[in-house]
Design an enzyme around this catalytic site. Structure first.
Site, mmCIF file in Angstrom:
data_model
loop_
_atom_site.group_PDB
_atom_site.id
_atom_site.type_symbol
_atom_site.label_atom_id
_atom_site.label_comp_id
_atom_site.label_asym_id
_atom_site.label_seq_id
_atom_site.Cartn_x
_atom_site.Cartn_y
_atom_site.Cartn_z
ATOM 1 N N ASP A 46 0.900 -1.174 -0.211
ATOM 2 C CA ASP A 46 0.067 -0.320 -0.004
ATOM 3 C C ASP A 46 1.100 1.341 -0.032
ATOM 4 O O ASP A 46 0.643 1.937 -0.731
ATOM 5 C CB ASP A 46 -0.984 -0.177 1.315
ATOM 6 N N ARG A 127 -0.089 5.986 17.197
ATOM 7 C CA ARG A 127 -0.490 7.089 16.240
ATOM 8 C C ARG A 127 0.148 8.685 16.051
ATOM 9 O O ARG A 127 0.355 8.657 15.335
ATOM 10 C CB ARG A 127 -1.880 6.948 15.816
ATOM 11 N N ASP A 156 -7.368 5.157 12.278
ATOM 12 C CA ASP A 156 -6.212 5.369 12.237
ATOM 13 C C ASP A 156 -6.080 6.647 12.224
ATOM 14 O O ASP A 156 -5.234 7.351 12.618
ATOM 15 C CB ASP A 156 -5.136 4.810 11.475
ATOM 16 N N SER A 205 -4.892 -8.345 7.891
ATOM 17 C CA SER A 205 -3.858 -6.848 7.458
ATOM 18 C C SER A 205 -3.888 -6.777 9.464
ATOM 19 O O SER A 205 -4.543 -6.956 10.287
ATOM 20 C CB SER A 205 -4.964 -6.496 7.639
HETATM 21 N N1 ARG Z 1 -8.951 -1.446 16.186
HETATM 22 C C1 ARG Z 1 -7.422 -1.473 16.661
HETATM 23 C C2 ARG Z 1 -7.620 0.556 16.797
HETATM 24 O O1 ARG Z 1 -8.539 0.974 16.540
HETATM 25 C C3 ARG Z 1 -6.410 -1.553 15.206
HETATM 26 C C4 ARG Z 1 -6.397 -1.263 14.115
HETATM 27 C C5 ARG Z 1 -5.077 -0.948 13.449
HETATM 28 N N2 ARG Z 1 -5.654 -2.395 13.104
HETATM 29 C C6 ARG Z 1 -4.612 -3.255 11.931
HETATM 30 N N3 ARG Z 1 -5.244 -4.821 11.656
HETATM 31 N N4 ARG Z 1 -4.323 -2.969 10.890
HETATM 32 O O2 ARG Z 1 -7.275 1.139 17.456
#
Ligand code: ARG
Length: 434
Positions: A46, A127, A156, A205
């Site tokens: 990506d 993040r 995110d 993912s």
């Molecule tokens: N659901 C989690 C959050 O919002 C993880 C997000 C990232 N997950 C991922 N598999 N890319 O913090």
């Protein structure tokens, strides 16, 4: 007449308000032409496609940034080489493990942070850190925009974007996944055309850092089905975990873990070690149907062996030390902390307010907790602290007890006064048919 003059003044005041840029998203080609953009680059398909696409689409220069937050086994050298092959003007690899642990993970631990009682927030915690460094580099390198690989459906983007424009309201944000709408097949066509290596398509993912691993997509999107075993990497299936339990002893100083089994060590090493030990015993698998900030419920699998053990230990020790009132109130504060962290409000002053209370309580959270790890379970089996409010002589049923049992007559009488009265009144009214 006077009123009109007043209204004019108000309008003038408004014009002098804080200058907040509204044109944050979807910058035009003219705005970016010949300028620099900082991309949060993981090295995956990506963000590699994005790296090229942004350069082409906006005729701008690309600066890539890859952050080490403790993703196990990630080859940062290879990521850097890949970025250079894709023509970046500059690449930065930052080792943020210490900063991540000290400024994000440990505050979360002091807050016993579990979103909706389940998720230790590892992805959410990283993040604001990534966004902060993207902004620092953008400012240092005179870049006008930052970019990242978040979708328009997730949390995110909320966390990165709010942090970024809170730090720099003039920054522009490019979210290629939202802008271009490319699907995986189209990405592969684009990648082939631009000689971007296409890694084997992974089923899930994944997002990883020191505090845990998040796994979504594929079979996991059916929340009524048990996650397939191949979703897990950090934890042994409890069925195959060792048949003998293992004990770990964690020493905390002012709410921070400082030693494991008597050996003092820094936070990064301590978390890495507990991840391995607890993971071996199958501890830390979490299956969570969670409420995203953007509204939908999503099914997420987490592996957080270290976080599971450390939060359990910390909360237990804190409870031994807090008064009943402190402990009850802290649970409300902790819940708010977890919610704000999840919801991208890291930069909201409310977080500072919550941290003030949390840090104050944690000044006394010093002591040792012993846990037993066995076949997918972690159990606290002992705790000890010079600050604990537990007093053997008060609690014991032996003859040496210092507890004044006679005093309980008066206490119970007054404590139950309103309850007794309310029942008596109810009986009386009922008798009268009311
Ligand atoms: N659901 C989690 C959050 O919002 C993880 C997000 C990232 N997950 C991922 N598999 N890319 O913090």
């Amino acid at each position: 007449m006077n009123l009109v003059v007043k209204r004019k003044n108000i309008q003038n005041d408004k014009k002098e308000g804080i200058n907040m840029s509204r044109a944050t998203y979807s910058p035009t080609k003219d705005e970016l032409k010949g300028k620099s953009v900082v991309l949060l680059y993981s090295g995956g398909l990506d963000t590699s496609v994005m790296l090229k696409w942004i350069q082409e689409e906006y005729s701008c220069e690309l600066i890539s940034l890859t952050c080490d937050v403790g993703q196990p086994g990630k080859n940062f050298k290879q990521v850097e080489e890949k970025a250079h092959k894709l023509n970046v003007k500059k690449h930065f690899t930052l080792d943020l493990k210490e900063e991540f642990v000290n400024e994000y993970v440990f505050p979360a631990l002091k807050a016993n942070a579990l979103y909706e009682g389940s998720y230790p927030l590892h992805s959410a915690l990283s993040r604001p850190l990534l966004a902060r460094h993207a902004i620092t580099i953008a400012e240092k390198e005179n870049a006008v925009a930052i970019s990242h690989g978040c979708t328009g459906k997730g949390n995110d983007q909320v966390r990165i974007n709010i942090t970024a424009y809170s730090l720099n309201p003039a920054i522009k944000i490019i979210q290629p996944i939202v802008e271009w709408g490319m699907l995986r097949d189209q990405e592969e066509v684009y990648a082939r055309k631009h000689e971007i290596p296409i890694p084997e398509k992974s089923k899930y993912s994944i997002d990883e850092n020191l505090w845990g691993r998040s796994i979504e997509c594929s079979d996991l999107e059916f929340p009524d089905q048990e996650p397939p075993e191949d979703a897990y990497e950090w934890t042994t299936n409890p069925v195959d975990a060792p048949d003998t339990p293992e004990y770990v002893e964690i020493k905390f100083k002012k709410g921070i873990p400082v030693a494991l089994n008597g050996e003092e060590m820094g936070g990064v090493k301590l978390i890495e070690t507990i991840n391995k030990v607890a993971g071996k015993h199958g501890v830390g698998r979490i299956d969570h149907l969670e409420d995203r900030i953007v509204g939908m419920k999503s099914r997420e699998i987490y592996e957080s062996p270290g976080a599971t053990v450390l939060i359990m230990a910390h909360k237990d020790l804190e409870k031994a030390i807090c008064t009943a009132q402190e402990f009850a109130f802290k649970q409300l504060i902790d819940q708010q902390w977890a919610y704000c962290c999840y919801a991208g409000l890291w930069m909201n002053p409310f977080m500072d307010d919550l941290n003030a209370f949390i840090d104050k309580v944690n000044e006394r959270v010093t002591g040792t907790v012993r846990l037993k790890l066995y076949k997918g379970n972690a159990l606290v089996v002992g705790r000890k602290s010079d600050w604990a409010l537990y007093d053997y002589k008060l609690a014991t049923y032996e003859g040496i007890s210092t507890f004044n049992e006679k005093a309980s007559y008066g206490f119970v009488e007054l404590w139950g006064l309103q309850t007794k009265l309310a029942q008596a009144i109810k009986k009386e009214r009922n008798k009268k048919g009311e």
